[in-house]
Write an enzyme that holds these catalytic residues in place. Structure first.
Site, mmCIF file in Angstrom:
data_model
loop_
_atom_site.group_PDB
_atom_site.id
_atom_site.type_symbol
_atom_site.label_atom_id
_atom_site.label_comp_id
_atom_site.label_asym_id
_atom_site.label_seq_id
_atom_site.Cartn_x
_atom_site.Cartn_y
_atom_site.Cartn_z
ATOM 1 N N SER A 220 0.818 -1.216 0.000
ATOM 2 C CA SER A 220 0.000 0.000 0.000
ATOM 3 C C SER A 220 0.849 1.262 0.000
ATOM 4 O O SER A 220 0.496 2.261 -0.640
ATOM 5 C CB SER A 220 -0.929 0.001 1.222
ATOM 6 O OG SER A 220 -1.758 -1.129 1.223
ATOM 7 N N HIS B 278 0.385 4.418 4.293
ATOM 8 C CA HIS B 278 -0.220 5.134 3.166
ATOM 9 C C HIS B 278 0.294 6.571 3.089
ATOM 10 O O HIS B 278 0.687 7.056 2.022
ATOM 11 C CB HIS B 278 -1.744 5.161 3.319
ATOM 12 C CG HIS B 278 -2.383 3.811 3.279
ATOM 13 N ND1 HIS B 278 -3.720 3.596 3.554
ATOM 14 C CD2 HIS B 278 -1.859 2.579 3.020
ATOM 15 C CE1 HIS B 278 -3.988 2.320 3.442
ATOM 16 N NE2 HIS B 278 -2.888 1.677 3.124
#
Length: 383
Positions: A191, A243
């Site tokens: 991610s 993220h």
């Protein structure tokens, strides 16, 4: 008397009883000059690449997941499994891993990010290897489908070298921020690298702003996509710090790697011979400023973060509200994601497992229970 200015064409006449006709006299006609064909050359700064690296990343992540499930071997190391027909590739129970994947112990063995191992065990390589592991089938599918959708477009525009560097470095940046803020949990997934690709797309649009049409619509659309994905990160069991770290790293790298020359400079460089025009700079001033500032920030930021991590700094001690960036507690869920710890006693085939977090005790009948099986029971007991 005025003369006819039209050109005189010699004529000859022939008379026959059956036919009277007039023919022009055969004369040499000058050869017709055919125009020089225009040769169109592909401009290397705007050439289209054949994307192969992003699909290779998808294959590599998929292969790593298959290897992880082979090592996990749920039937041998757990009391119960999901999809038993898959044999050693079957999944851990839903209570332990709702993503249809391996156990936490297997992920840790395969190279998942764990701060204690990095700091105390000198295993800094986990900052890289964790980006190639996934917590389950759902986790893998979500990341790889997103990577194909946005990564192939970027590789087609800028080539495999630039996109590959952004992917790897952004993944490292995401792991670094995750390790600084989430020090009690393990972390896996691509991610951070994926958000780095998103961040680089945003900075690429900004630095090449003058050469795009419909730029405002593209900018707003990209901002909405990024905001929605970051908003999902406030749910529990999602590492939003990875993220954010990956996005910031990729955003800065986009100014460094995805800069394009201006059309005026390109037109001048590829103009036909004899064409004269005033000299134009290859890049705008603002592009050069963003390039220099971003390069400095990336080097300083990653270096400083790595030094802080290796010195055992917990970033939460310096930011009391930052934990809300990764999870916002509500009445429907808790943000407590501490690893499960249990005490167990074994008398013959009887195993008593007590969760240290909630105090719940359950008795299992499991002859010859191994430590990995007891840990699996503990994860279910504390979930």
């Amino acid at each position: 008397m005025a003369t006819d200015p039209s050109p005189q064409i010699p004529m000859r006449a022939s008379s026959k009883s059956s036919n009277n006709s007039i023919h022009p006299v055969d004369v040499e006609t000058p050869p017709v000059r055919t125009p020089t064909p225009i040769i169109y050359r592909e401009i290397k700064h705007f050439k289209k690449w054949i994307p192969w690296l992003v699909p290779a990343f998808v294959v590599a992540n998929t292969v790593m997941f298959i290897i992880t499930m082979y090592v996990n071997n749920c039937p041998k190391n757990s009391v119960s499994c999901v999809a038993d027909f898959l044999g050693r590739f079957s999944f851990q129970p839903f209570k332990e891993n709702p993503l249809l994947g391996p156990s936490s112990a297997t992920l840790l063995k395969m190279g998942a990010l764990h701060v204690k191992e990095v700091v105390d065990g000198d295993q800094g390589w986990r900052l890289i290897t964790c980006n190639w592991l996934h917590g389950g089938v759902f986790h893998l599918l979500a990341n790889m489908l997103s990577l194909l959708v946005i990564g192939i477009r970027l590789e087609r525009e800028f080539g495999f070298i630039r996109v590959g560097l952004i992917y790897i470095i952004s993944g490292f940046g995401g792991s670094l921020m995750s390790a600084l803020f989430l020090q009690s949990n393990i972390s896996v997934g691509a991610s951070g690298a994926l958000f780095g690709i998103l961040g680089s797309m945003l900075s690429e649009l900004i630095t090449n702003w003058t050469i795009y049409a419909n730029k405002v619509a593209s900018f707003v659309t990209l901002l909405v996509i990024i905001a929605v994905n970051l908003a999902v990160g406030i749910l529990p069991h999602v590492d939003n710090f990875a993220h954010i770290g990956g996005f910031l790293t990729g955003f800065l790298l986009g100014f460094v790697f995805l800069i394009r020359p201006q059309f005026g400079w390109v037109s001048q460089r590829y103009a036909p011979p004899g064409h004269s025009s005033s000299a134009r700079p290859k890049f705008k001033k603002y592009q050069c400023i963003l390039w220099a500032v971003s390069l400095i920030l990336v080097i300083v930021g990653l270096s400083l973060g790595l030094i802080m991590l290796l010195r055992g700094v917990n970033a939460n001690d310096h930011c009391s509200w930052c934990h809300y960036l990764s999870c916002v507690p509500t009445s429907r869920w808790s943000c407590n994601t501490e690893p499960a710890y249990c005490s167990s006693t074994q008398l013959g085939s009887q195993v008593n497992v007590t969760c240290s977090t909630n105090g719940r005790t359950t008795t299992y009948f499991l002859p010859g229970a191994s430590s990995s099986q007891i840990q699996s029971l503990c994860s279910q007991q504390c979930s």
